[in-house]
Design a protein around this motif. Structure first.
Motif, mmCIF file in Angstrom:
data_model
loop_
_atom_site.group_PDB
_atom_site.id
_atom_site.type_symbol
_atom_site.label_atom_id
_atom_site.label_comp_id
_atom_site.label_asym_id
_atom_site.label_seq_id
_atom_site.Cartn_x
_atom_site.Cartn_y
_atom_site.Cartn_z
ATOM 1 N N ASP A 193 25.315 42.318 21.208
ATOM 2 C CA ASP A 193 26.125 42.017 19.890
ATOM 3 C C ASP A 193 25.055 41.169 18.928
ATOM 4 N N ASN A 194 23.978 40.468 19.554
ATOM 5 C CA ASN A 194 23.259 39.474 18.456
ATOM 6 C C ASN A 194 21.681 39.820 18.914
ATOM 7 N N PRO A 195 21.348 40.839 18.165
ATOM 8 C CA PRO A 195 19.891 41.392 18.082
ATOM 9 C C PRO A 195 19.020 40.329 17.891
ATOM 10 N N GLY A 196 17.859 40.341 18.470
ATOM 11 C CA GLY A 196 16.745 39.395 18.603
ATOM 12 C C GLY A 196 16.889 38.281 19.687
ATOM 13 N N GLU A 197 16.203 37.369 19.371
ATOM 14 C CA GLU A 197 15.937 36.141 20.295
ATOM 15 C C GLU A 197 17.162 35.422 20.861
ATOM 16 N N ALA A 198 17.058 35.302 22.202
ATOM 17 C CA ALA A 198 18.350 34.416 22.730
ATOM 18 C C ALA A 198 18.643 33.285 22.046
ATOM 19 N N ARG A 199 17.682 32.349 21.807
ATOM 20 C CA ARG A 199 17.596 31.168 21.193
ATOM 21 C C ARG A 199 17.987 31.209 19.796
ATOM 22 N N PHE A 200 19.257 30.491 19.601
ATOM 23 C CA PHE A 200 19.516 30.186 18.143
ATOM 24 C C PHE A 200 20.433 28.904 17.953
ATOM 25 N N ARG A 201 20.462 28.329 17.082
ATOM 26 C CA ARG A 201 21.141 27.050 17.160
ATOM 27 C C ARG A 201 22.120 27.358 15.777
ATOM 28 N N LEU A 202 23.617 26.486 16.140
ATOM 29 C CA LEU A 202 24.757 26.491 15.356
ATOM 30 C C LEU A 202 24.361 25.361 14.353
ATOM 31 N N GLY A 203 24.983 25.386 13.478
ATOM 32 C CA GLY A 203 25.059 24.700 12.144
ATOM 33 C C GLY A 203 25.928 23.205 12.633
ATOM 34 N N ALA A 204 26.000 22.256 11.876
ATOM 35 C CA ALA A 204 26.683 20.996 12.026
ATOM 36 C C ALA A 204 28.033 21.341 12.210
ATOM 37 N N THR A 205 28.652 22.196 11.290
ATOM 38 C CA THR A 205 29.994 22.389 10.857
ATOM 39 C C THR A 205 30.141 23.797 11.252
ATOM 40 N N PRO A 206 30.152 24.681 12.419
ATOM 41 C CA PRO A 206 30.205 26.092 12.532
ATOM 42 C C PRO A 206 31.714 26.461 12.252
ATOM 43 N N THR A 207 31.866 27.389 11.987
ATOM 44 C CA THR A 207 33.170 28.097 11.831
ATOM 45 C C THR A 207 33.262 29.528 12.456
ATOM 46 N N PHE A 208 34.364 30.049 12.800
ATOM 47 C CA PHE A 208 34.591 31.286 13.370
ATOM 48 C C PHE A 208 35.623 32.200 13.172
ATOM 49 N N GLU A 209 35.484 33.332 12.897
ATOM 50 C CA GLU A 209 36.498 34.145 12.433
ATOM 51 C C GLU A 209 37.015 34.947 13.988
ATOM 52 N N VAL A 210 38.278 35.169 14.134
ATOM 53 C CA VAL A 210 38.744 35.855 15.278
ATOM 54 C C VAL A 210 39.050 37.271 14.821
ATOM 55 N N GLU A 211 38.533 38.237 15.685
ATOM 56 C CA GLU A 211 38.906 39.594 15.283
ATOM 57 C C GLU A 211 39.189 40.322 16.611
ATOM 58 N N HIS A 212 40.253 41.026 16.550
ATOM 59 C CA HIS A 212 40.585 41.726 17.889
ATOM 60 C C HIS A 212 40.007 43.029 17.778
ATOM 61 N N ARG A 213 39.276 43.456 18.767
ATOM 62 C CA ARG A 213 38.768 44.836 18.683
ATOM 63 C C ARG A 213 39.324 45.587 20.061
ATOM 64 N N PRO A 214 40.278 46.446 19.668
ATOM 65 C CA PRO A 214 40.995 47.389 20.573
ATOM 66 C C PRO A 214 40.029 48.218 21.415
ATOM 67 N N GLY A 215 38.952 48.628 20.825
ATOM 68 C CA GLY A 215 38.140 49.629 21.607
ATOM 69 C C GLY A 215 36.834 48.989 21.915
ATOM 70 N N LEU A 216 36.784 47.692 22.121
ATOM 71 C CA LEU A 216 35.694 47.103 22.676
ATOM 72 C C LEU A 216 36.215 46.530 24.040
ATOM 73 N N LEU A 217 35.378 46.898 25.135
ATOM 74 C CA LEU A 217 35.638 46.413 26.504
ATOM 75 C C LEU A 217 37.008 46.388 27.055
ATOM 76 N N GLY A 218 37.843 47.424 26.730
ATOM 77 C CA GLY A 218 39.132 47.524 26.870
ATOM 78 C C GLY A 218 40.022 46.957 26.206
ATOM 79 N N GLY A 219 39.634 46.323 25.121
ATOM 80 C CA GLY A 219 40.335 45.483 23.926
ATOM 81 C C GLY A 219 40.201 43.911 24.216
ATOM 82 N N VAL A 220 39.565 43.282 23.408
ATOM 83 C CA VAL A 220 39.306 41.907 23.411
ATOM 84 C C VAL A 220 39.128 41.186 22.069
ATOM 85 N N SER A 221 39.465 40.058 22.040
ATOM 86 C CA SER A 221 39.192 39.322 20.709
ATOM 87 C C SER A 221 37.727 38.692 20.560
ATOM 88 N N VAL A 222 37.142 38.927 19.577
ATOM 89 C CA VAL A 222 35.458 38.377 19.679
ATOM 90 C C VAL A 222 35.713 37.389 18.403
#
Length: 239
Positions: free
Chosen positions: A156-185
Motif C-alpha cells: 500500500d506504501n511503495p518505496g522505502e519503509a522508513r518514513f516520518r509523520l508530521g507533528a499533527t498527522p490526520t487520517f481519513e477512514v475509508e471502508h474497503r469492502p473488496g480489500l482483505l475480506g472487507g476492512v477499514s483503512v
C-alpha cells in the motif's frame, strides 16, 4: 506454525457465543459485539436479544428485545477499554447512563416487545506511544481505531519503509469492502507529503512479500517520564 494453532483457532470460533454472552437467573451480560441473536429463559419469561452492528468498523450497536410478555431482567453491556465516551439511547431517548465499577452499562427494567437499546461509540484515530523502556519504539507512535491496531505495508506504501509523520498527522477512514475480506483503512500523508495508508494489524502479510511497520516515527514525539507502573503503551493527547 505450531501444530496446535489451527485447532485453537477453530475452537475459539466455535465458542464465540460463549464468550459473547453470560447470564444469571436475572441478568444478561453482553461481552462482545457480534451481529446475531441469542435466546435466554429467565424465571420471569423467555426473551430473544437481537444485535445489529458493523463493529469493529463502526461503533454503533443496536440491541432489540423480543418477548411474548413484559419481562424483568438486567441487561449488562460491557464498556470496551478503548472507549472513552459513548451515548446510549433507550427507545430513542438518551439515557445518560454511566458504566458501573465492573465496567458495564446496566439497564435493570421490565423489557417489552420491540424495546431497543442503541450504543454509539465514537472511533477517532488515536496515536499510541510505547513505554520509554522499549528502546526500539522510542520516539515512535502506532495507530489505533476502536479496538484495532493498525500497521503499514509495502504493497500500500511503495518505496522505502522508513518514513516520518508530521507533528499533527490526520487520517481519513475509508471502508474497503473488496480489500482483505472487507476492512477499514486509514489514509493520510507523511511529513514529506507522501501518501500513506494503514490497514488493520491482523491483516498484514496476506498479499505477498513486502515490508510491514507498526511503530513509525513522528516529529516531536519524545519518551515521557510520567508513566504509571506496568503500563506498556498509552494514547498521546489529541492535538
Amino acid at each position: 506454525i505450531k501444530p496446535n494453532c489451527p485447532p485453537n483457532l477453530s475452537r475459539t470460533l466455535l465458542q464465540a457465543g460463549r464468550y459473547a454472552y453470560a447470564r444469571t437467573d436475572r441478568d444478561l451480560y453482553v461481552n462482545l459485539f457480534i451481529g446475531g441473536a441469542c435466546r435466554v429463559s429467565f424465571p420471569a419469561g423467555e426473551i430473544a436479544l437481537r444485535v445489529r452492528t458493523d463493529y469493529p468498523w463502526d461503533g454503533k450497536v443496536v440491541f432489540t428485545i423480543e418477548c411474548a410478555a413484559p419481562t424483568r431482567f438486567a441487561l449488562h453491556v460491557r464498556k470496551p477499554g478503548w472507549c472513552e465516551a459513548a451515548e446510549l439511547a433507550l427507545n430513542g431517548e438518551n439515557t445518560g447512563a454511566r458504566p458501573s465499577d465492573g465496567g458495564y452499562w446496566v439497564f435493570d427494567r421490565t423489557w417489552k416487545q420491540g424495546d431497543t437499546l442503541s450504543l454509539t461509540m465514537p472511533m477517532p484515530v488515536k496515536r499510541m506511544q510505547s513505554h520509554p523502556n522499549i528502546a526500539s519504539c522510542r520516539g515512535k507512535i502506532a495507530l489505533q481505531r476502536g479496538p484495532l491496531a493498525y500497521g503499514f505495508e509495502g504493497i500500500d506504501n511503495p518505496g522505502e519503509a522508513r518514513f516520518r509523520l508530521g507533528a499533527t498527522p490526520t487520517f481519513e477512514v475509508e471502508h474497503r469492502p473488496g480489500l482483505l475480506g472487507g476492512v477499514s483503512v486509514l489514509r493520510g500523508t507523511a511529513a514529506n507529503g507522501r501518501p500513506i495508508q494503514a490497514i488493520p494489524f491482523y491483516a498484514l502479510a496476506n498479499r505477498g512479500r513486502s515490508w510491514q511497520e507498526v511503530w513509525v516515527e513522528q516529529e516531536g514525539v519524545k519518551p515521557s517520564d510520567d508513566w504509571w507502573l506496568g503500563a506498556l503503551y498509552r494514547p498521546l493527547p489529541s492535538r
